[in-house]
Design an enzyme around this catalytic site. Sequence first.
Site, PDB file in Angstrom:
ATOM      1  N   GLU A 102       0.863  -1.030  -0.087  1.00 36.06           N
ATOM      2  CA  GLU A 102      -0.129  -0.109   0.018  1.00 36.06           C
ATOM      3  C   GLU A 102       0.876   1.174   0.211  1.00 36.06           C
ATOM      4  O   GLU A 102       1.484   1.538   0.909  1.00 36.06           O
ATOM      5  CB  GLU A 102      -0.736  -0.089   1.314  1.00 36.06           C
ATOM      6  CG  GLU A 102      -1.764  -1.409   1.400  1.00 36.06           C
ATOM      7  CD  GLU A 102      -2.819  -1.151   0.387  1.00 36.06           C
ATOM      8  OE1 GLU A 102      -3.535  -2.334   0.112  1.00 36.06           O
ATOM      9  OE2 GLU A 102      -3.221  -0.291  -0.012  1.00 36.06           O
ATOM     10  N   CYS A 116      -2.205   8.595   3.080  1.00 33.53           N
ATOM     11  CA  CYS A 116      -2.037   8.234   1.741  1.00 33.53           C
ATOM     12  C   CYS A 116      -3.185   8.675   0.672  1.00 33.53           C
ATOM     13  O   CYS A 116      -2.803   8.886  -0.363  1.00 33.53           O
ATOM     14  CB  CYS A 116      -1.516   6.791   1.709  1.00 33.53           C
ATOM     15  SG  CYS A 116      -2.958   5.801   2.540  1.00 33.53           S
TER      16      CYS A 116
HETATM   17  P1  NAD Z   1       8.958   5.231   3.632  1.00 28.92           P
HETATM   18  O1  NAD Z   1       8.713   4.315   2.654  1.00 28.92           O
HETATM   19  O2  NAD Z   1      10.274   6.014   4.026  1.00 28.92           O
HETATM   20  O3  NAD Z   1       8.758   4.337   5.251  1.00 28.92           O
HETATM   21  C1  NAD Z   1       7.683   3.372   5.472  1.00 28.92           C
HETATM   22  C2  NAD Z   1       8.149   2.555   6.513  1.00 28.92           C
HETATM   23  O4  NAD Z   1       8.952   1.282   5.805  1.00 28.92           O
HETATM   24  C3  NAD Z   1       8.997   3.069   7.618  1.00 28.92           C
HETATM   25  O5  NAD Z   1       8.265   2.640   8.802  1.00 28.92           O
HETATM   26  C4  NAD Z   1      10.475   2.596   7.659  1.00 28.92           C
HETATM   27  O6  NAD Z   1      11.004   2.274   8.578  1.00 28.92           O
HETATM   28  C5  NAD Z   1      10.247   1.315   6.729  1.00 28.92           C
HETATM   29  N1  NAD Z   1      11.291   0.840   5.736  1.00 28.92           N
HETATM   30  C6  NAD Z   1      12.350   1.753   5.266  1.00 28.92           C
HETATM   31  N2  NAD Z   1      13.159   0.952   4.373  1.00 28.92           N
HETATM   32  C7  NAD Z   1      12.592  -0.452   4.599  1.00 28.92           C
HETATM   33  C8  NAD Z   1      13.081  -1.556   4.245  1.00 28.92           C
HETATM   34  N3  NAD Z   1      14.248  -1.805   3.341  1.00 28.92           N
HETATM   35  N4  NAD Z   1      12.660  -2.625   4.500  1.00 28.92           N
HETATM   36  C9  NAD Z   1      11.247  -2.617   5.342  1.00 28.92           C
HETATM   37  N5  NAD Z   1      10.832  -1.656   5.914  1.00 28.92           N
HETATM   38  C10 NAD Z   1      11.368  -0.332   5.491  1.00 28.92           C
HETATM   39  O7  NAD Z   1       7.658   6.041   3.922  1.00 28.92           O
HETATM   40  P2  NAD Z   1       7.405   7.273   4.778  1.00 28.92           P
HETATM   41  O8  NAD Z   1       7.922   8.557   3.962  1.00 28.92           O
HETATM   42  O9  NAD Z   1       7.781   6.986   6.230  1.00 28.92           O
HETATM   43  O10 NAD Z   1       5.770   7.104   4.933  1.00 28.92           O
HETATM   44  C11 NAD Z   1       4.961   8.022   4.000  1.00 28.92           C
HETATM   45  C12 NAD Z   1       4.428   7.160   2.697  1.00 28.92           C
HETATM   46  O11 NAD Z   1       3.732   6.228   3.009  1.00 28.92           O
HETATM   47  C13 NAD Z   1       3.953   8.143   1.709  1.00 28.92           C
HETATM   48  O12 NAD Z   1       4.675   7.816   0.445  1.00 28.92           O
HETATM   49  C14 NAD Z   1       2.306   7.472   1.622  1.00 28.92           C
HETATM   50  O13 NAD Z   1       1.684   7.739   0.709  1.00 28.92           O
HETATM   51  C15 NAD Z   1       2.818   6.258   2.075  1.00 28.92           C
HETATM   52  N6  NAD Z   1       1.512   5.564   2.816  1.00 28.92           N
HETATM   53  C16 NAD Z   1       0.576   4.821   2.033  1.00 28.92           C
HETATM   54  C17 NAD Z   1      -0.174   4.312   2.681  1.00 28.92           C
HETATM   55  C18 NAD Z   1      -1.542   3.399   1.698  1.00 28.92           C
HETATM   56  O14 NAD Z   1      -2.259   2.747   2.793  1.00 28.92           O
HETATM   57  N7  NAD Z   1      -1.348   3.232   0.761  1.00 28.92           N
HETATM   58  C19 NAD Z   1      -0.633   4.515   3.958  1.00 28.92           C
HETATM   59  C20 NAD Z   1       0.205   5.434   4.756  1.00 28.92           C
HETATM   60  C21 NAD Z   1       1.360   5.835   4.114  1.00 28.92           C
END
Ligand code: NAD
Length: 529
Positions: free
Chosen positions: A266, A300
């Site tokens: 997501e 999101c």
């Molecule tokens: P991000 O991708 O930087 O981080 C998301 C999560 O992934 C963090 O908790 C991070 O610690 C973890 N992460 C980072 N590297 C990883 C790896 N190699 N393996 C596993 N986990 C890892 O995103 P962000 O900037 O923290 O969050 C915002 C983003 O999330 C926005 O783009 C938003 O649209 C998206 N989002 C989407 C939804 C949805 O339901 N589609 C919901 C909430 C947020």
Amino acid sequence: MADVIADPETDPRATWAVDPSRVRDLTARAVASGAGGELRTQTPLTGAPLAVLPVADARDVAGAVQVASRAQRAWARVPVAERAAVLLRFHDLVLERQSDLLDLVQLESGKARLHAFEEVADCALAARHYGRSAAGYLRESRHLGVYPVLTRTVEHHRPRGVVGIVSPWNYPLSLALTDALPALVAGNAVVLRPDPQGSLTALAGVELLIEAGLPADLFQVVLGPGEPTGQAVVDRADYVCFTGSTATGRKVAQTAGRRLVGASLELGGKNTMYVAADADLRRAVPGAVRACFSSAGQLCISIERLAVHTDVVDAFVPRFVEAVEAMRLSTELHWGGDMGSLANEAQKERFLAHVEDAVAKGARVLTGGRARPDVGPFVVEPTVLEGVTAAMACRDEETFGPLVAIHRVPSDDDAVRLANDTEYGLNASVWTRDVRRGRDIAARIEAGTVNVNEGYASAWGSIASPMGGMKASGVGRRHGREGILKYTESQTVSSQHLVGISPLPRQSDEAFARTLTVALKAFKAVGLK
Ligand code: NAD
């Protein structure tokens, strides 16, 4: 290991943290040997330190997966009705204990209390839906066999084993728990890596699940950053549910692809709301405020493009700007704020960079645009821009903050073109008095959810229906049938009676082929599917 540093003497917002043993109890549930070190978090409400988290390294995660896997084998034998009863008790606990959860969500995310409540309500919705519907979704189904009557074929939904969930910081309660509920009721164990900035909230939610009757070993929580902790979960789980940015989602998909395990992703969005010429502006104006600025735009499915028909734009814009200017910014732990804080410095910097870039290239700020350190260290104003062009970063990149651009569109076709002119395909919203027309427009928009006369909550909250992203917004769906069956492997068990699928004794191959040819023609003629 863990401690509360917020001082209730000097910071009245830290009142829940008077008892440091509460945080110790919560973090004690997390799996950590100590080898991974510690991680300090702060509350965005004040910038004050909040907790010290024990970080799980790759060995800790491997241990957590092992414990979960052992517990899962027993859990899979528990009847679905008993597993579902845990969710229904959890539903009640979440609503009863909401005040504590709301404090935690606010302290960790910085959002306003009303927006924190959306997470409590979301947990209750998901618990009720899967508590009541799981047995139906998971029920075995009979299928027509290769030989009618002689072949008895049944499709089963077997749990995958250990589901790994990596959840982000923006919805620390919802996104840590609502994807776990269908996984659990389907007979899986869960290993959750919540974002560090949502860890206490996630642990408090898991505590309630265990109080509701979930075997404690079945839900393992590992704390720490994306690398190494989140990555270690993705490296080991039997199925991965990831929520976060598209960039990280691609990495997760690569690992899952290499390991040949399933994954649902997501990811991000660049979501458009269309205010059609016949929209009821009394509803569309407050609807747009909610859609753009809930959780300070760190959602999101939040709206960042407002396409307004030229027939109503001059009526809509001043009313929208007036409503935005009336919003109350708040970092208090009580009801009444219309928008809280951004989650951290990086979020604030990204928001300010998008505003600065747009203004430097000729966009007009209709309201907002500034940081508000007088309210909180990461608080910014809800902001409306006009004149945004493709040369500006905020036209196509996700701001993930309280920034929306007004686009004047002369027709429905132009609105649809704008909504689809993005690599993303997560959410959209259409406002019109003619709901049939709204649905027709929705059918032309490439987004996983489209809300007519609401911004995001009606589609998200319709929990029986799938939710997720098209294009670069993700793979797979949460909610409804798809949101639970993804956590299962389909297994077909087919029992053959009287004769095998082969020539009868002393029948030649050619005679068998002739007989089967006649039978196949007859099966079609009588309407078999
Ligand atoms: P991000 O991708 O930087 O981080 C998301 C999560 O992934 C963090 O908790 C991070 O610690 C973890 N992460 C980072 N590297 C990883 C790896 N190699 N393996 C596993 N986990 C890892 O995103 P962000 O900037 O923290 O969050 C915002 C983003 O999330 C926005 O783009 C938003 O649209 C998206 N989002 C989407 C939804 C949805 O339901 N589609 C919901 C909430 C947020």
